[in-house]
Design a protein around this motif. Structure first.
Motif, PDB file in Angstrom:
ATOM      1  N   LYS A 173       0.821  -1.211   0.000  1.00 20.29           N
ATOM      2  CA  LYS A 173       0.000   0.000   0.000  1.00 20.29           C
ATOM      3  C   LYS A 173       0.857   1.263   0.000  1.00 20.29           C
ATOM      4  O   LYS A 173       0.505   2.273  -0.630  1.00 20.29           O
ATOM      5  N   LEU A 174       1.997   1.208   0.730  1.00 20.87           N
ATOM      6  CA  LEU A 174       2.898   2.356   0.721  1.00 20.87           C
ATOM      7  C   LEU A 174       3.484   2.585  -0.677  1.00 20.87           C
ATOM      8  O   LEU A 174       3.657   3.723  -1.112  1.00 20.87           O
ATOM      9  N   THR A 175       3.783   1.470  -1.367  1.00 24.06           N
ATOM     10  CA  THR A 175       4.311   1.578  -2.730  1.00 24.06           C
ATOM     11  C   THR A 175       3.286   2.235  -3.645  1.00 24.06           C
ATOM     12  O   THR A 175       3.617   3.109  -4.458  1.00 24.06           O
ATOM     13  N   LYS A 176       2.026   1.790  -3.482  1.00 24.12           N
ATOM     14  CA  LYS A 176       0.962   2.388  -4.293  1.00 24.12           C
ATOM     15  C   LYS A 176       0.798   3.866  -3.956  1.00 24.12           C
ATOM     16  O   LYS A 176       0.608   4.701  -4.844  1.00 24.12           O
ATOM     17  N   LYS A 177       0.858   4.176  -2.650  1.00 22.30           N
ATOM     18  CA  LYS A 177       0.736   5.579  -2.250  1.00 22.30           C
ATOM     19  C   LYS A 177       1.922   6.392  -2.754  1.00 22.30           C
ATOM     20  O   LYS A 177       1.770   7.551  -3.165  1.00 22.30           O
ATOM     21  N   LYS A 178       3.101   5.773  -2.692  1.00 21.16           N
ATOM     22  CA  LYS A 178       4.290   6.467  -3.187  1.00 21.16           C
ATOM     23  C   LYS A 178       4.129   6.787  -4.673  1.00 21.16           C
ATOM     24  O   LYS A 178       4.417   7.899  -5.126  1.00 21.16           O
ATOM     25  N   ASN A 179       3.668   5.785  -5.436  1.00 17.84           N
ATOM     26  CA  ASN A 179       3.451   6.003  -6.868  1.00 17.84           C
ATOM     27  C   ASN A 179       2.374   7.053  -7.103  1.00 17.84           C
ATOM     28  O   ASN A 179       2.477   7.887  -8.009  1.00 17.84           O
ATOM     29  N   LEU A 180       1.314   7.004  -6.273  1.00 17.99           N
ATOM     30  CA  LEU A 180       0.237   7.979  -6.404  1.00 17.99           C
ATOM     31  C   LEU A 180       0.736   9.389  -6.100  1.00 17.99           C
ATOM     32  O   LEU A 180       0.447  10.341  -6.822  1.00 17.99           O
ATOM     33  N   LEU A 181       1.541   9.498  -4.997  1.00  9.15           N
ATOM     34  CA  LEU A 181       2.080  10.805  -4.628  1.00  9.15           C
ATOM     35  C   LEU A 181       3.056  11.315  -5.681  1.00  9.15           C
ATOM     36  O   LEU A 181       3.070  12.502  -6.008  1.00  9.15           O
ATOM     37  N   ALA A 182       3.878  10.394  -6.189  1.00  4.16           N
ATOM     38  CA  ALA A 182       4.840  10.795  -7.221  1.00  4.16           C
ATOM     39  C   ALA A 182       4.124  11.220  -8.493  1.00  4.16           C
ATOM     40  O   ALA A 182       4.646  12.027  -9.273  1.00  4.16           O
ATOM     41  N   GLY A 223      -0.679   9.051 -14.823  1.00  5.86           N
ATOM     42  CA  GLY A 223      -1.376   7.892 -14.313  1.00  5.86           C
ATOM     43  C   GLY A 223      -2.436   8.282 -13.299  1.00  5.86           C
ATOM     44  O   GLY A 223      -2.549   9.458 -12.911  1.00  5.86           O
ATOM     45  N   TYR A 224      -3.214   7.308 -12.874  1.00  3.94           N
ATOM     46  CA  TYR A 224      -4.282   7.541 -11.887  1.00  3.94           C
ATOM     47  C   TYR A 224      -5.249   8.633 -12.363  1.00  3.94           C
ATOM     48  O   TYR A 224      -5.840   9.353 -11.562  1.00  3.94           O
ATOM     49  N   GLN A 267       9.889   8.954 -20.360  1.00  6.71           N
ATOM     50  CA  GLN A 267       9.550   8.969 -18.935  1.00  6.71           C
ATOM     51  C   GLN A 267      10.283  10.134 -18.272  1.00  6.71           C
ATOM     52  O   GLN A 267      11.487  10.309 -18.474  1.00  6.71           O
ATOM     53  N   VAL A 268       9.540  10.912 -17.496  1.00 10.79           N
ATOM     54  CA  VAL A 268      10.145  12.058 -16.805  1.00 10.79           C
ATOM     55  C   VAL A 268       9.822  11.978 -15.315  1.00 10.79           C
ATOM     56  O   VAL A 268       8.842  11.349 -14.910  1.00 10.79           O
ATOM     57  N   LYS A 269      10.657  12.630 -14.526  1.00 11.10           N
ATOM     58  CA  LYS A 269      10.462  12.668 -13.083  1.00 11.10           C
ATOM     59  C   LYS A 269      10.035  14.060 -12.646  1.00 11.10           C
ATOM     60  O   LYS A 269      10.240  15.037 -13.378  1.00 11.10           O
ATOM     61  N   ARG A 270       9.461  14.106 -11.443  1.00  9.31           N
ATOM     62  CA  ARG A 270       9.086  15.413 -10.898  1.00  9.31           C
ATOM     63  C   ARG A 270      10.342  16.286 -10.781  1.00  9.31           C
ATOM     64  O   ARG A 270      11.379  15.847 -10.280  1.00  9.31           O
ATOM     65  N   GLY A 271      10.255  17.536 -11.278  1.00 12.08           N
ATOM     66  CA  GLY A 271      11.377  18.467 -11.205  1.00 12.08           C
ATOM     67  C   GLY A 271      12.307  18.415 -12.394  1.00 12.08           C
ATOM     68  O   GLY A 271      13.247  19.225 -12.492  1.00 12.08           O
TER      69      GLY A 271
END
Length: 308
Positions: free
Chosen positions: A170-179, A248-249, A268-272
């Motif tokens: 669940k933390l992984t999913k939340k991490k992906n959701l937050l990211a 996503g999401y 694929q890009v990352k935040r920032g």
């Protein structure tokens, strides 16, 4: 006439032969006495030998008993040490349970129905193991309780493993959701036009503005506001040069009127991460970035997603 026995002795140093005469009865008595004395000595010697042997065996037996007592004490001391280690394991499991609850509270993740908790039914016994039993006392009850609690600890450890795997998932999913959630400002500058209805700078009529306009000098770097995949990088009529990123999401972001596009489709890009530079391509009144946040294809107020 009494019978007599004559005995002759001859010495090698002298030619003389000596003669002794003994009565037969005296000789017999002497022989009987000799045999009796010899028998008595042999009997006493044998009895003494048996006594010494028994004493030696008894000493060896006492030493064996003493060694066994010391070994038994060592074993009981080890049992007490194991009892202390089991108690320590119980404390560690309790700490892990509290840590799990803290993480769930912070991350706002409910516990799955598979867990029955650390304590209580199906959990670890609250009974502390008595580690202070004297070494000369029986430890049977302690050993039985240790076996019982070890089984309980194993059962709880298996449940905690499931709980932690569930928590990590669940933390992984939340991490992906937050990211994947836009949470930073895409470019430094001044917001010149907010989200919502406004007077069009081109027609003067009241129109709906689907994003934020952020002004700054030409060439200012623009960054992705969340992790995602570039789904469009090109030109769109009045928007000029545009980058659209799918996070996503159901979330996506649009960056319009940019001068230089620094990413390509499917990247694929990352935040920032820098994706473009600020410009005035398309239909504009000056250099600025038109920034949109879309949820399931519908524009929403980007200001609600900017945390910095």
């Amino acid at each position: 006439m009494k019978q007599r026995i004559k005995i002759w002795f001859h010495s090698g140093n002298s030619p003389e032969i000596r003669e002794f005469t003994l009565r037969k009865s005296i000789l017999i008595c002497f022989l009987i006495l000799f045999i009796a004395c010899t028998g008595t000595v042999l009997y006493v010697g044998h009895d003494y030998y048996l006594l010494k042997q028994a004493d030696h065996d008894n000493a060896a037996l006492l030493e064996t008993v003493a060694n066994q007592k010391n070994e038994l004490k060592d074993q009981r001391r080890q049992i007490q040490i194991f009892a202390g280690e089991i108690q320590g394991l119980k404390d560690q499991i309790a700490k892990l349970g509290r840590l799990e609850n803290q993480v769930r509270l912070i991350a706002d993740i409910d516990k799955s129905g598979r867990s029955s908790g650390i304590w209580g039914i199906g959990g670890v016994s609250k009974v502390d193991l008595d580690q202070e039993i004297p070494l000369d006392a029986h430890h049977h009850a302690l050993i039985r309780e240790m076996h019982h609690q070890v089984k309980q600890i194993q059962s709880v450890a298996d449940k905690e493993k499931l709980d932690f795997n569930d928590l990590i998932d669940k933390l992984t999913k939340k991490k992906n959701l937050l990211a994947s959630s836009p949470s930073i400002k895409p470019v430094s500058g001044i917001i010149t036009s907010p989200f919502g209805y406004r007077k069009s700078p081109f027609t003067g009529k009241r129109t709906f503005h689907s994003g934020l306009d952020i002004s700054n000098r030409m060439g200012t770097e623009i960054v992705s506001t969340a992790t995602g995949k570039v789904v469009f990088a090109g030109r769109k009529t009045s928007y000029g040069n545009v980058v659209i990123i799918d996070h996503g999401y159901g979330k996506a972001t649009k960056y319009a009127h940019v001068r230089d596009i620094l990413v390509h489709k499917n990247q694929q890009v990352k935040r920032g991460e820098v994706i473009a530079t600020l410009g005035n391509t398309g239909r504009t009144t000056g250099p600025h970035l038109h920034y949109e946040v879309l949820v399931n294809g519908t524009p929403v107020n980007p200001s609600k997603y900017i945390l910095n």
